[in-house]
Design an enzyme around this catalytic site. Structure first.
Site, PDB file in Angstrom:
ATOM      1  CB  CYS A  81       6.415 -27.052 -20.709  1.00 54.66           C
ATOM      2  SG  CYS A  81       5.393 -25.566 -20.685  1.00 54.66           S
ATOM      3  CB  CYS A 191       9.012 -21.146 -25.611  1.00 51.22           C
ATOM      4  SG  CYS A 191       7.541 -22.108 -26.067  1.00 51.22           S
TER       5      CYS A 191
END
Length: 270
Positions: A81, A191
């Site tokens: 992440c 992302c």
């Protein structure tokens, strides 16, 4: 040189986590590069997306998941992440009993690849506002101009399994068209959810963008860290993969199976 671990340490699992399902794009690359390793994936879907949460909230969740993976006897952890890496990676590395690998926007490879000197970056607000990201730009962007765009709504579409529907196309199309108008030729996916949109982004740009997914680089870094710590599983057998989520709904397993590419049984992270 690190001391040789007890032989059974090599067969312990690797923990991988994300705020939701985006980290499955990283998990796929880890499975490809390290087929013998046992993997545990945690989707913190009850708290997704991290990109809209406070620094304290993200750090708290990262520590909760790190402790869960520790109690699952993991030998290493991958923070799949960008938001969590930008905010928490230093703390996690300083306080964890195993190697911790993070993920960052691939600014350096993009700067080397861009012929126009104009780079696009799709990321969450939390990543773009972090000190770590600003340091990354200063260190590696060089003379390139970076067009960084937060993308609200992208993560939610992917969490629903909407990778090419009208809603996600309506969100992505103006972003891509604006980048093309600015002369961007290289697009960084900041992302881990966004690699699942590569076919859509390629279509919307008519193939005019060189899209950089940092997930393969993360898998290679994990492989190096395991090798350096004598933790690689060299058994030659196929590793198992276990999935956990902090929020199990009727559709959780089906969406994970869709993104993972094969049937996935999902347990509730307690």
């Amino acid at each position: 040189m690190p001391a040789d671990p007890a032989p059974d340490l090599n067969h312990l699992p690797i923990g991988v986590f994300d705020s939701g399902l985006g980290g499955l794009s990283v998990l796929q690359e880890i499975r490809h590069h390290l087929p013998a390793e046992h993997l545990i994936y945690v989707a913190d879907s009850a708290h997704a997306p991290y990109g809209r949460r406070s620094t304290q909230d993200i750090l708290k969740r990262c520590i909760v998941i790190r402790d869960f993976l520790y109690h699952q006897s993991c030998k290493a952890m991958v923070v799949a992440c960008n938001s969590a890496t930008a905010i928490c990676i230093d703390t996690l590395r300083a306080t964890s009993p195993f190697p911790v690998i993070g993920i960052e926007p691939a600014i350096k490879p993009a700067a080397l690849a861009s012929s126009s000197g104009k780079i696009g970056l799709l990321a969450t607000q939390a990543t773009l506002e972090s000190n770590r990201f600003q340091s990354l730009l200063q260190a590696w962007a060089g003379q390139c101009k970076v067009f960084a765009v937060p993308c609200p709504g992208f993560v939610e579409c992917i969490e629903r399994g909407d990778l090419n529907g009208p809603q996600v196309r309506a969100l992505a199309s103006p972003v891509i068209q604006d980048m093309l108008c600015q002369g961007v030729d290289t697009l960084v996916l900041g992302c881990t959810h966004y690699p699942f949109l590569i076919p859509l982004l390629t279509d919307l740009s008519n193939g005019r963008l060189n899209i950089i997914n940092p997930a393969p680089a993360v898998a290679r870094q994990l492989q190096r860290r395991l090798h350096d710590n004598n933790l690689l599983n060299v058994s030659g057998s196929s590793g198992q993969t276990h999935f956990y989520s902090s929020s199990l709904t009727a559709h959780t397993a089906s969406i994970i199976s869709q993104l993972w590419g094969q049937r996935a049984d999902v347990q509730l992270m307690r």
